[in-house]
Design a protein around this motif. Structure first.
Motif, PDB file in Angstrom:
ATOM      1  N   TYR A   1       0.847  -1.183   0.000  1.00 31.66           N
ATOM      2  CA  TYR A   1       0.000   0.000   0.000  1.00 31.66           C
ATOM      3  C   TYR A   1       0.889   1.241   0.000  1.00 31.66           C
ATOM      4  O   TYR A   1       1.765   1.366   0.857  1.00 31.66           O
ATOM      5  CB  TYR A   1      -0.897   0.050   1.244  1.00 31.66           C
ATOM      6  CG  TYR A   1      -1.660  -1.222   1.531  1.00 31.66           C
ATOM      7  CD1 TYR A   1      -2.887  -1.472   0.916  1.00 31.66           C
ATOM      8  CD2 TYR A   1      -1.148  -2.152   2.429  1.00 31.66           C
ATOM      9  CE1 TYR A   1      -3.587  -2.641   1.194  1.00 31.66           C
ATOM     10  CE2 TYR A   1      -1.843  -3.320   2.705  1.00 31.66           C
ATOM     11  CZ  TYR A   1      -3.065  -3.556   2.081  1.00 31.66           C
ATOM     12  OH  TYR A   1      -3.745  -4.710   2.359  1.00 31.66           O
ATOM     13  N   TRP A   2       0.638   2.152  -0.928  1.00 30.71           N
ATOM     14  CA  TRP A   2       1.366   3.409  -0.900  1.00 30.71           C
ATOM     15  C   TRP A   2       0.885   4.242   0.282  1.00 30.71           C
ATOM     16  O   TRP A   2      -0.317   4.370   0.519  1.00 30.71           O
ATOM     17  CB  TRP A   2       1.164   4.187  -2.194  1.00 30.71           C
ATOM     18  CG  TRP A   2       1.786   5.547  -2.140  1.00 30.71           C
ATOM     19  CD1 TRP A   2       1.167   6.725  -1.857  1.00 30.71           C
ATOM     20  CD2 TRP A   2       3.164   5.856  -2.326  1.00 30.71           C
ATOM     21  NE1 TRP A   2       2.067   7.765  -1.860  1.00 30.71           N
ATOM     22  CE2 TRP A   2       3.312   7.261  -2.149  1.00 30.71           C
ATOM     23  CE3 TRP A   2       4.296   5.100  -2.622  1.00 30.71           C
ATOM     24  CZ2 TRP A   2       4.538   7.907  -2.279  1.00 30.71           C
ATOM     25  CZ3 TRP A   2       5.508   5.754  -2.739  1.00 30.71           C
ATOM     26  CH2 TRP A   2       5.631   7.131  -2.570  1.00 30.71           C
ATOM     27  N   VAL A   3       1.821   4.827   1.011  1.00 31.78           N
ATOM     28  CA  VAL A   3       1.483   5.637   2.177  1.00 31.78           C
ATOM     29  C   VAL A   3       2.105   7.018   2.002  1.00 31.78           C
ATOM     30  O   VAL A   3       3.330   7.141   1.902  1.00 31.78           O
ATOM     31  CB  VAL A   3       1.998   4.987   3.482  1.00 31.78           C
ATOM     32  CG1 VAL A   3       1.619   5.848   4.683  1.00 31.78           C
ATOM     33  CG2 VAL A   3       1.454   3.574   3.629  1.00 31.78           C
ATOM     34  N   PRO A   4       1.305   8.081   1.959  1.00 33.79           N
ATOM     35  CA  PRO A   4       1.878   9.429   1.854  1.00 33.79           C
ATOM     36  C   PRO A   4       2.604   9.811   3.130  1.00 33.79           C
ATOM     37  O   PRO A   4       2.196   9.425   4.222  1.00 33.79           O
ATOM     38  CB  PRO A   4       0.656  10.317   1.622  1.00 33.79           C
ATOM     39  CG  PRO A   4      -0.478   9.566   2.229  1.00 33.79           C
ATOM     40  CD  PRO A   4      -0.159   8.107   2.028  1.00 33.79           C
ATOM     41  N   ARG A   5       3.672  10.588   2.995  1.00 31.51           N
ATOM     42  CA  ARG A   5       4.465  11.001   4.153  1.00 31.51           C
ATOM     43  C   ARG A   5       4.500  12.510   4.330  1.00 31.51           C
ATOM     44  O   ARG A   5       5.125  13.007   5.261  1.00 31.51           O
ATOM     45  CB  ARG A   5       5.892  10.462   4.018  1.00 31.51           C
ATOM     46  CG  ARG A   5       5.977   8.944   3.895  1.00 31.51           C
ATOM     47  CD  ARG A   5       5.427   8.236   5.123  1.00 31.51           C
ATOM     48  NE  ARG A   5       5.584   6.779   5.034  1.00 31.51           N
ATOM     49  CZ  ARG A   5       5.033   5.905   5.875  1.00 31.51           C
ATOM     50  NH1 ARG A   5       4.266   6.348   6.869  1.00 31.51           N
ATOM     51  NH2 ARG A   5       5.227   4.616   5.726  1.00 31.51           N
ATOM     52  N   GLY A   6       3.846  13.249   3.451  1.00 36.52           N
ATOM     53  CA  GLY A   6       3.830  14.696   3.601  1.00 36.52           C
ATOM     54  C   GLY A   6       5.154  15.322   3.245  1.00 36.52           C
ATOM     55  O   GLY A   6       5.802  14.954   2.269  1.00 36.52           O
ATOM     56  N   GLY A   7       5.580  16.286   4.045  1.00 38.44           N
ATOM     57  CA  GLY A   7       6.786  17.035   3.747  1.00 38.44           C
ATOM     58  C   GLY A   7       6.493  18.176   2.784  1.00 38.44           C
ATOM     59  O   GLY A   7       5.337  18.541   2.554  1.00 38.44           O
ATOM     60  N   LEU A   8       7.542  18.726   2.212  1.00 45.67           N
ATOM     61  CA  LEU A   8       7.419  19.839   1.283  1.00 45.67           C
ATOM     62  C   LEU A   8       8.549  19.740   0.263  1.00 45.67           C
ATOM     63  O   LEU A   8       9.700  19.489   0.630  1.00 45.67           O
ATOM     64  CB  LEU A   8       7.511  21.171   2.032  1.00 45.67           C
ATOM     65  CG  LEU A   8       7.205  22.439   1.244  1.00 45.67           C
ATOM     66  CD1 LEU A   8       5.732  22.465   0.848  1.00 45.67           C
ATOM     67  CD2 LEU A   8       7.558  23.676   2.061  1.00 45.67           C
ATOM     68  N   PRO A   9       8.247  19.883  -1.042  1.00 46.13           N
ATOM     69  CA  PRO A   9       9.323  19.818  -2.038  1.00 46.13           C
ATOM     70  C   PRO A   9      10.382  20.890  -1.791  1.00 46.13           C
ATOM     71  O   PRO A   9      10.077  21.984  -1.295  1.00 46.13           O
ATOM     72  CB  PRO A   9       8.586  20.067  -3.362  1.00 46.13           C
ATOM     73  CG  PRO A   9       7.159  19.711  -3.089  1.00 46.13           C
ATOM     74  CD  PRO A   9       6.927  20.063  -1.648  1.00 46.13           C
ATOM     75  N   ALA A  10      11.599  20.577  -2.163  1.00 45.75           N
ATOM     76  CA  ALA A  10      12.688  21.547  -2.016  1.00 45.75           C
ATOM     77  C   ALA A  10      12.484  22.721  -2.966  1.00 45.75           C
ATOM     78  O   ALA A  10      11.875  22.588  -4.033  1.00 45.75           O
ATOM     79  CB  ALA A  10      14.026  20.874  -2.291  1.00 45.75           C
ATOM     80  N   GLN A  11      12.982  23.887  -2.586  1.00 45.97           N
ATOM     81  CA  GLN A  11      12.836  25.089  -3.400  1.00 45.97           C
ATOM     82  C   GLN A  11      13.454  24.930  -4.787  1.00 45.97           C
ATOM     83  O   GLN A  11      13.018  25.569  -5.749  1.00 45.97           O
ATOM     84  CB  GLN A  11      13.471  26.273  -2.678  1.00 45.97           C
ATOM     85  CG  GLN A  11      12.707  26.731  -1.445  1.00 45.97           C
ATOM     86  CD  GLN A  11      11.435  27.471  -1.810  1.00 45.97           C
ATOM     87  OE1 GLN A  11      11.488  28.565  -2.349  1.00 45.97           O
ATOM     88  NE2 GLN A  11      10.290  26.869  -1.521  1.00 45.97           N
ATOM     89  N   ALA A  12      14.458  24.059  -4.900  1.00 47.82           N
ATOM     90  CA  ALA A  12      15.136  23.889  -6.182  1.00 47.82           C
ATOM     91  C   ALA A  12      14.395  22.959  -7.141  1.00 47.82           C
ATOM     92  O   ALA A  12      14.757  22.858  -8.316  1.00 47.82           O
ATOM     93  CB  ALA A  12      16.547  23.344  -5.938  1.00 47.82           C
ATOM     94  N   GLU A  13      13.344  22.279  -6.658  1.00 49.56           N
ATOM     95  CA  GLU A  13      12.621  21.337  -7.519  1.00 49.56           C
ATOM     96  C   GLU A  13      11.729  22.069  -8.503  1.00 49.56           C
ATOM     97  O   GLU A  13      11.233  23.170  -8.234  1.00 49.56           O
ATOM     98  CB  GLU A  13      11.791  20.374  -6.666  1.00 49.56           C
ATOM     99  CG  GLU A  13      12.635  19.401  -5.872  1.00 49.56           C
ATOM    100  CD  GLU A  13      11.781  18.313  -5.230  1.00 49.56           C
ATOM    101  OE1 GLU A  13      10.693  18.008  -5.771  1.00 49.56           O
ATOM    102  OE2 GLU A  13      12.210  17.766  -4.203  1.00 49.56           O
TER     103      GLU A  13
END
Length: 279
Positions: A3-15
């Motif tokens: 099962y895929w489980v989301p982990r949240g976080g935030l993409p890096a500014q450079a992405e």
């Protein structure tokens, strides 16, 4: 099962914005919310839920989902609720994808782990607590139950996915199969929430076009999905909404299995006029 489980976080500014979350699409016939859109800043909270956050993937809205809401819920250790839902007409399905929780229904306790599935009819008295040491994550699908004179409301139940046999679709040699958690002939139920799976090379070989509204969350693998006139690549963690009569088909090219959790509304007359306003 995986099962895929989301982990949240935030993409890096450079992405790049056109990376994972850049696949997001919202149209009049369908929507795709890629897993990259499920960051910390789009989470929500609910009254009476302690140490809990959720991603709202669908809600009744003009031009979007009409019949259901869909959440991915994270409950931290010690978190949960004694008062989960104040809507007396709401029925729910829970599918746990990570961690453990204790569900009580009308005073009976049900330990839940990854793969546990629960149906909660309208009016059910239930609570949920995470007494473990890790975060518990589950899908929560809600619908306003449509009562019919002479048809009983279905009872609550809890089952594990491992105990539900996948039924192959005709003439597919098992390449396309569905785990049905309620009997399709049981008209007490006005929604079906199933798990649909494809082996590599499996396909829906025609554009399904029918009255049911759909919500799909990819639990495992990747595929190419026909949404209206567009072939769209989707992968585990992506969510799709399809309005009624939106053509759909699928090709699972591999290398592994492709599986999704599916919602659809069933077994009721289409409404011919708006519901009466509350008094």
């Amino acid at each position: 099962m995986s099962y895929w489980v989301p982990r949240g976080g935030l993409p890096a500014q450079a992405e790049l914005t056109t990376g994972q979350s850049g696949r997001a699409v919202f149209t009049e016939a369908y929507a795709v919310l890629p897993r990259g859109t499920m960051s910390d800043i789009v989470t929500s909270r609910l009254p009476h839920w302690d140490d809990t956050r959720l991603w709202v993937l669908a809600r009744p809205l003009s031009g979007f989902a009409e019949t259901f809401s869909w959440y991915v819920v994270e409950v931290a250790p010690g978190g949960g609720t004694e008062r989960p839902d104040d809507d007396p007409d709401a029925e729910s399905v829970l599918l746990v994808v990570d961690g453990e929780a204790l569900l009580t229904i009308d005073g009976a306790s049900h330990p839940l782990g990854a793969g546990s599935y629960a149906f909660l009819p309208p009016g059910a008295r239930w609570t949920l607590r995470n007494g473990g040491e890790a975060t518990a994550t589950f899908h929560w699908i809600r619908k306003a139950y449509e009562r019919v004179d002479g048809v009983e409301v279905p009872e609550a139940f809890v089952v594990h996915e491992d105990d539900v046999t996948a039924e192959p679709m005709p003439d597919t040699d098992g390449a396309w199969a569905t785990q049905r958690f309620v009997d399709p002939l049981d008209v007490r139920h006005d929604m079906h929430v199933n798990i649909v799976g494809f082996e590599p090379g499996g396909a829906i070989p025609f554009p399904e076009t029918h009255v049911m509204e759909h919500g799909l969350y990819v639990l495992e693998g990747k595929a190419v999905y026909l949404l209206n006139q567009d072939w769209v690549e989707v992968q585990e963690g992506d969510f799709m909404w399809l309005r009624a009569f939106c053509p759909q088909a699928c090709y699972a090219g591999g290398p592994g299995r492709f599986r999704y959790l599916l919602y659809k509304d069933v077994n009721r007359h289409p409404r011919l006029r708006p519901s009466s306003p509350a008094t």
